[in-house]
Design a protein around this motif. Structure first.
Motif, PDB file in Angstrom:
ATOM      1  N   ALA A  37     -13.800 -11.507-100.989  1.00 41.90           N
ATOM      2  CA  ALA A  37     -13.064 -12.557-100.285  1.00 41.90           C
ATOM      3  C   ALA A  37     -13.240 -12.438 -98.772  1.00 41.90           C
ATOM      4  N   LEU A  38     -13.123 -11.209 -98.262  1.00 40.01           N
ATOM      5  CA  LEU A  38     -13.288 -11.022 -96.819  1.00 40.01           C
ATOM      6  C   LEU A  38     -14.692 -11.379 -96.372  1.00 40.01           C
ATOM      7  N   SER A  39     -15.671 -11.028 -97.189  1.00 39.84           N
ATOM      8  CA  SER A  39     -17.056 -11.360 -96.841  1.00 39.84           C
ATOM      9  C   SER A  39     -17.265 -12.868 -96.813  1.00 39.84           C
ATOM     10  N   GLN A  40     -16.631 -13.577 -97.742  1.00 48.56           N
ATOM     11  CA  GLN A  40     -16.782 -15.033 -97.783  1.00 48.56           C
ATOM     12  C   GLN A  40     -16.083 -15.685 -96.596  1.00 48.56           C
ATOM     13  N   TRP A  41     -14.929 -15.186 -96.215  1.00 50.37           N
ATOM     14  CA  TRP A  41     -14.180 -15.771 -95.097  1.00 50.37           C
ATOM     15  C   TRP A  41     -14.952 -15.640 -93.787  1.00 50.37           C
ATOM     16  N   SER A  42     -15.703 -14.564 -93.650  1.00 51.42           N
ATOM     17  CA  SER A  42     -16.420 -14.335 -92.391  1.00 51.42           C
ATOM     18  C   SER A  42     -17.917 -14.170 -92.624  1.00 51.42           C
ATOM     19  N   ARG A  43     -18.419 -14.865 -93.648  1.00 52.48           N
ATOM     20  CA  ARG A  43     -19.821 -14.692 -94.026  1.00 52.48           C
ATOM     21  C   ARG A  43     -20.768 -15.152 -92.933  1.00 52.48           C
ATOM     22  N   THR A  44     -20.397 -16.171 -92.187  1.00 53.38           N
ATOM     23  CA  THR A  44     -21.195 -16.650 -91.059  1.00 53.38           C
ATOM     24  C   THR A  44     -20.331 -16.588 -89.800  1.00 53.38           C
ATOM     25  N   PRO A  45     -20.961 -16.545 -88.620  1.00 48.44           N
ATOM     26  CA  PRO A  45     -20.163 -16.502 -87.386  1.00 48.44           C
ATOM     27  C   PRO A  45     -19.194 -17.680 -87.257  1.00 48.44           C
ATOM     28  N   LEU A  46     -19.620 -18.872 -87.658  1.00 48.90           N
ATOM     29  CA  LEU A  46     -18.737 -20.036 -87.548  1.00 48.90           C
ATOM     30  C   LEU A  46     -17.522 -19.908 -88.451  1.00 48.90           C
ATOM     31  N   ARG A  47     -17.746 -19.428 -89.680  1.00 49.26           N
ATOM     32  CA  ARG A  47     -16.617 -19.239 -90.594  1.00 49.26           C
ATOM     33  C   ARG A  47     -15.696 -18.140 -90.081  1.00 49.26           C
ATOM     34  N   GLY A  48     -16.289 -17.094 -89.463  1.00 50.03           N
ATOM     35  CA  GLY A  48     -15.470 -16.038 -88.883  1.00 50.03           C
ATOM     36  C   GLY A  48     -14.611 -16.560 -87.742  1.00 50.03           C
ATOM     37  N   ILE A  49     -15.195 -17.414 -86.904  1.00 47.29           N
ATOM     38  CA  ILE A  49     -14.434 -18.011 -85.797  1.00 47.29           C
ATOM     39  C   ILE A  49     -13.273 -18.837 -86.329  1.00 47.29           C
ATOM     40  N   PHE A  50     -13.546 -19.639 -87.358  1.00 52.60           N
ATOM     41  CA  PHE A  50     -12.488 -20.481 -87.925  1.00 52.60           C
ATOM     42  C   PHE A  50     -11.387 -19.634 -88.556  1.00 52.60           C
ATOM     43  N   SER A  51     -11.773 -18.599 -89.324  1.00 50.92           N
ATOM     44  CA  SER A  51     -10.755 -17.768 -89.973  1.00 50.92           C
ATOM     45  C   SER A  51      -9.942 -16.999 -88.935  1.00 50.92           C
ATOM     46  N   GLY A  52     -10.600 -16.510 -87.861  1.00 53.48           N
ATOM     47  CA  GLY A  52      -9.860 -15.825 -86.798  1.00 53.48           C
ATOM     48  C   GLY A  52      -8.881 -16.746 -86.107  1.00 53.48           C
ATOM     49  N   PHE A  53      -9.315 -17.992 -85.855  1.00 56.70           N
ATOM     50  CA  PHE A  53      -8.420 -18.988 -85.238  1.00 56.70           C
ATOM     51  C   PHE A  53      -7.235 -19.281 -86.149  1.00 56.70           C
ATOM     52  N   LEU A  54      -7.504 -19.498 -87.424  1.00 58.90           N
ATOM     53  CA  LEU A  54      -6.446 -19.876 -88.357  1.00 58.90           C
ATOM     54  C   LEU A  54      -5.424 -18.758 -88.519  1.00 58.90           C
ATOM     55  N   MET A  55      -5.901 -17.519 -88.698  1.00 59.97           N
ATOM     56  CA  MET A  55      -4.976 -16.402 -88.892  1.00 59.97           C
ATOM     57  C   MET A  55      -4.111 -16.180 -87.651  1.00 59.97           C
ATOM     58  N   THR A  56      -4.723 -16.284 -86.464  1.00 56.65           N
ATOM     59  CA  THR A  56      -3.951 -16.074 -85.233  1.00 56.65           C
ATOM     60  C   THR A  56      -2.941 -17.194 -85.010  1.00 56.65           C
ATOM     61  N   ALA A  57      -3.326 -18.420 -85.327  1.00 60.09           N
ATOM     62  CA  ALA A  57      -2.396 -19.544 -85.176  1.00 60.09           C
ATOM     63  C   ALA A  57      -1.191 -19.388 -86.099  1.00 60.09           C
ATOM     64  N   ILE A  58      -1.411 -18.774 -87.270  1.00 58.50           N
ATOM     65  CA  ILE A  58      -0.312 -18.613 -88.234  1.00 58.50           C
ATOM     66  C   ILE A  58       0.636 -17.499 -87.807  1.00 58.50           C
ATOM     67  N   VAL A  59       0.089 -16.328 -87.466  1.00 56.98           N
ATOM     68  CA  VAL A  59       0.947 -15.179 -87.163  1.00 56.98           C
ATOM     69  C   VAL A  59       1.342 -15.113 -85.701  1.00 56.98           C
ATOM     70  N   GLN A  60       0.742 -15.953 -84.856  1.00 54.65           N
ATOM     71  CA  GLN A  60       1.075 -15.992 -83.429  1.00 54.65           C
ATOM     72  C   GLN A  60       0.852 -14.644 -82.751  1.00 54.65           C
ATOM     73  N   SER A  61      -0.201 -13.940 -83.154  1.00 51.79           N
ATOM     74  CA  SER A  61      -0.500 -12.650 -82.537  1.00 51.79           C
ATOM     75  C   SER A  61      -1.986 -12.359 -82.668  1.00 51.79           C
ATOM     76  N   SER A  62      -2.707 -12.548 -81.574  1.00 49.10           N
ATOM     77  CA  SER A  62      -4.120 -12.193 -81.602  1.00 49.10           C
ATOM     78  C   SER A  62      -4.286 -10.685 -81.738  1.00 49.10           C
ATOM     79  N   SER A  63      -3.305  -9.923 -81.240  1.00 50.21           N
ATOM     80  CA  SER A  63      -3.367  -8.469 -81.370  1.00 50.21           C
ATOM     81  C   SER A  63      -3.354  -8.054 -82.835  1.00 50.21           C
ATOM     82  N   ALA A  64      -2.493  -8.696 -83.637  1.00 55.36           N
ATOM     83  CA  ALA A  64      -2.422  -8.359 -85.054  1.00 55.36           C
ATOM     84  C   ALA A  64      -3.733  -8.681 -85.757  1.00 55.36           C
ATOM     85  N   VAL A  65      -4.334  -9.822 -85.429  1.00 56.91           N
ATOM     86  CA  VAL A  65      -5.605 -10.211 -86.053  1.00 56.91           C
ATOM     87  C   VAL A  65      -6.715  -9.260 -85.611  1.00 56.91           C
ATOM     88  N   THR A  66      -6.707  -8.892 -84.335  1.00 60.25           N
ATOM     89  CA  THR A  66      -7.709  -7.953 -83.833  1.00 60.25           C
ATOM     90  C   THR A  66      -7.583  -6.609 -84.538  1.00 60.25           C
TER      91      THR A  66
END
Length: 551
Positions: A37-66
């Motif tokens: 699942a993790l590989s699919q979410w970030s399989r390409t750089p664009l998908r990784g960018i989208f998943s990083g944006f989505l997760m940070t927007a949900i939890v309101q913490s870029s530190s947590a996502v990082t």
């Protein structure tokens, strides 16, 4: 001051403890489904960018996502290149906090979930002391402690941040911009939360304490300051996790420099655009737009150079395993000559086989004394195997004969067999360690009999001279027959109540892992001997073990 210092040290301690718990919990709990699942979410750089944006927007913490990204890289769930896209996306996602503050004056408080997460995680660990759910509980406790650590740090520095008299900073020009940039950087460094800093900055700009340009410089400083989280989390982490942290520093710092250089032009463009569409942009909204625009601009600028950045980072932060896993015979200049490349690969694969055989001996004999040595050697072999595979792919890009292509395909398969051997060794070592911790003495002599037979046979297979026909088939046949005989004898003993069923089950599992190693080992050795024989017959290397690759 002593109390403040103690609180700061305690918060940092909680923070570092959380990182280790998250990494260990994720590594132990992760199965094939989570890795997929993790590989699919970030399989390409664009998908990784989208998943990083989505997760940070949900939890309101870029530190947590990082931190989660670093944890996944530490645990081997995703590679460094996949994590880079998530980091870029997280930077864009953190701008949602500014929009929430600017539009509705509300910010989600994720720290409120820290204590429930710790409680739920510990409950999972108490209910199931072993298994995936228990390990996931450890990871959940780590996440909770992470947020709790940030909360402790924020509380410790709250008085200092609130005590900043920003109105005193009245510098103009480049010095003023740099001063306000420094204020934003320090605020985020102390709070370990760019979201909190940006909320304070937007409030200060909206109240007229500072001007819009000063606020913009402070936002850029806060954006760069958030890299301290990744830097702190990378302490004691794997080489790949350090590379991800370095990538975030490079990305945020580069984006910040560009934003500071064009700061007045960006605000002028925002004002012009709002006038064109007939929307009144107050100071808070203008600052939120500025924060979003320069982060998106940073992603646009770095995206075309992502692979170049990743390749450069590969040469930095070398781990001990990577230093020890330097190929002895492979060189990029040889890759241009396929015949020499095949000879070099055969030599390197022979050296790799010696290491795999040594790993089995360590897993069987030395695990009770120092299992860290077994884990370390397994990682070295895995890194070296990856380098061999990469070299084969590079050779595959050159023009070559059909025989050479077949040799390379066989060598790639051999490399995969050896990786399977390493995995079997790790599983076998874990089972042997569990047997020793449970003091399972029954069936020990039978298990040791088979393991010693495996050690003897793999050493004999290494000593065999290569010939055209398969010279190692009899080794596998002997071991398979001995495995079946021992297994049948143990089952009969359990049937007669001479051996406990639990001891029987543990022993049969160990025998199965050892046989799995044997199957992959002799498949690899048989193919390797065949390649050596063909090279000798075809005259591509009359004695492949004596080819001088320096000529």
């Amino acid at each position: 001051m002593l109390f403040l210092l103690g609180t700061i040290l305690g918060g940092i301690g909680l923070f570092l403890l959380a990182i280790h718990m998250m990494t260990d919990g994720l590594r132990l709990a992760a199965g094939a489904s989570l890795r997929k699942a993790l590989s699919q979410w970030s399989r390409t750089p664009l998908r990784g960018i989208f998943s990083g944006f989505l997760m940070t927007a949900i939890v309101q913490s870029s530190s947590a996502v990082t931190i989660a990204s670093l944890g996944f890289v530490n645990a081997g769930l995703i590679n460094m290149r996949q994590a880079l896209g998530i980091i870029y996306g997280a930077n864009v996602g953190t701008t949602m906090t500014g929009w929430l503050v600017a539009l509705i004056g509300f910010k989600l408080n994720i720290q409120a979930f820290a204590l429930p997460m710790i409680g739920i995680g510990m409950a999972m660990g108490l209910i199931r002391k072993q298994g995936r759910s228990a390990h996931f509980g450890i990871a959940l406790v780590g996440f909770g402690l992470f947020f709790l650590g940030i909360d402790v740090l924020k509380s410790a520095f709250d008085g200092l941040v609130q005590g900043f008299d920003i109105s005193k900073y009245t510098l103009d020009g480049a010095s003023g911009v740099l001063a306000f940039f420094g204020v934003g950087f320090v605020m985020t460094l102390m709070t370990q939360s760019s979201s909190a800093s940006i909320a304070l900055i937007i409030a200060a700009v909206s109240s007229g304490v500072v001007g819009i340009y000063a606020g913009g410089a402070m936002v850029v400083g806060a954006n760069v300051g958030t890299t301290s989280t990744a830097v702190l989390a990378s302490i004691g982490a794997t080489a790949n996790a350090k590379r991800v942290a370095a990538a975030q520093v490079i990305f945020n710092l580069g984006t910040g420099v560009v934003a500071l250089c064009i700061l007045p032009f960006l605000f002028d463009a925002i004002t012009w655009f709002c006038d064109q569409i007939g929307v009144e942009a107050d100071l808070a909204i203008s600052l939120a737009v500025f924060h979003t625009v320069f982060n998106i601009l940073g992603v646009i600028l770095i995206y075309p150079h992502n692979e170049r950045l990743a390749s450069w980072l590969d040469t930095r932060f070398k781990s001990l395993e990577e230093e020890e896993a330097r190929p002895q015979y492979l060189d990029k200049t040889i890759a241009a000559t396929p015949v020499l490349a095949v000879n070099a690969l055969v030599l390197e694969t022979l050296a790799l086989s010696e290491r795999v055989a040594g790993l089995f001996r360590k897993a069987v004999n030395d695990l009770a004394y120092d299992n860290r040595a077994v884990d370390h050697e397994a990682r070295v072999i895995q890194v070296l195997s990856a380098k061999v595979s990469h070299f084969i792919v590079n050779v595959g890009n050159a023009s070559m004969s059909g025989d050479t292509t077949q040799h390379l395909a066989q060598l790639m398969r051999i490399d995969q067999y050896f990786l399977s051997c390493v995995q079997a060794c790790e599983r076998l070592g874990t089972r042997i360690r569990e047997r020793e911790s449970l003091e399972l003495s029954e069936c020990e002599s039978e298990l040791r009999q088979f393991l010693n037979a495996v050690i003897d046979n793999i050493q004999e297979s290494l000593d065999d001279e290569f010939v055209a026909d398969d010279p190692v088939e009899h080794h596998y046949a002997e071991l398979k027959a001995e495995h079946d005989t021992i297994k049948a004898r143990l089952i009969e003993a359990a049937t007669r109540d001479q051996v406990a069923v639990s001891h029987l089950s543990e022993t049969i599992d160990c025998l199965a892992e050892a046989l799995q190693f044997v199957q992959n080992w002799f498949k690899a050795i048989a193919r390797l001997r065949q390649i050596q024989a063909k090279l000798s017959v075809n005259g591509e290397g009359s004695d492949v073990e004596k080819v001088d690759l320096n000529q």
